[in-house]
Design an enzyme around this catalytic site. Sequence first.
Site, short mmCIF file in Angstrom:
data_model
loop_
_atom_site.label_atom_id
_atom_site.label_comp_id
_atom_site.label_asym_id
_atom_site.label_seq_id
_atom_site.Cartn_x
_atom_site.Cartn_y
_atom_site.Cartn_z
N GLU A 73 0.83 -1.20 0.00
CA GLU A 73 0.00 0.00 0.00
C GLU A 73 0.87 1.26 0.00
O GLU A 73 0.57 2.24 -0.68
CB GLU A 73 -0.92 0.00 1.22
N PRO A 260 10.01 -16.15 1.13
CA PRO A 260 8.99 -16.06 2.18
C PRO A 260 8.50 -14.62 2.36
O PRO A 260 9.27 -13.66 2.19
CB PRO A 260 9.73 -16.54 3.44
#
Length: 399
Positions: A73, A260
């Site tokens: 974001e 990951p």
Amino acid sequence: MKYRKKKRTLKHNLFAGLYTLLAWGLYLLFLPLILLLSFKKKYRHSIPARFFLRNNPPLPEGRVWFHACSFGETRALKPIIEAIGREKTALTTTTQTGFSEAKKLAEAVRYLPFEPLLWFWVRPQKALVVMEAELWFLLFYLAKRRGAKTMLINARISDRSWKSYRRFAWFYTRIFDQIDEVYAQSETDKARLELLGASNVTVTGNIKLAEPAKVTKKYPKPSGIVVTAASTHEGEEEGILRAFLEWRAGHPDAKLLLVPRHPERFDKVYDIARKSAQDAGLDVGRWSESRSLDADIVVIDVMGELINFYAVSDIVILGGAFAPVGGHNPAELLPFGCRLISGRNIFNQKAIFSALEGALLCDLEALAPTLEKAVSAKPPRLKQAVTLEPILKGIADVV
């Protein structure tokens, strides 16, 4: 008209007072847990800043104040902040990864304090521009009360969360009473937001698609087919490794880059990959140690470089959707011509996926044959363009 407006303001002030008392009660109730979590590596900077205002002074006054939660974001705000100018903006976030990215975009960067602390922390700003679903009542209420134009951008309500939003519509209506303009990702989001009380809603598309991702470092592409398993979560790596090893039997020169999502899982994922590689007679490397992509399987244990590995990839398996996490942003790989495979749990990214054509969706059990299908598939592409113009125009009204 004036009386109705005054009465409405009085009602909101009363609600703000009751809401603040409840928030303080929750703060005191969970204080022991907050203190305990503050010792974890993941939260050692964010929790002291957010809940105790440690090294977290108020923002400079008179700025366009942006707020975002996560890394993705925050990164999506880059073209908007660049258009306005760093010196005119300020940025808050709630996560450490978001904070690190925010430091690249603005000079005035802070963690957003826990809501009741905002009474002592919020200073007058020209505008408050909040990303997506960060619907904090006191954030909008206090910013507006102290003179800011309030905007919610890239707003979305997923299918999964819509039922919960409707259940608490009485609460969200009070939040949207404090928001001047809303910019939604899709027509579906606009309709849902208006049912919750939002007004002045404009559809702009998903602004995460507005600016193509760019590499920050160039790495040489390894030989063979490079598969990147990106932003993986707990319970996904084992299935991805099994599928890759099964598919690799027909493509012995293929390599897997395993990335990951969360840094606290780097060691665990490396152990999982090493065991799988050992059982298959393959070698496994760790990027932070070797800075090499020559191993059959390489665990990418650094943050902020996923784009650079997309640039050397042929196929991307996007994590967060094989487990019920909601998926991650697929748009970042578009400039690099990678074929895209994702799980089906994309409820948080449905708007982005619906704007693409060519993505391959499957369950973990079908990942190996889907990898084979991806070898000859076309890369995904956008169906339509996204515009930032309405948002920039809305901000220009106050700057």
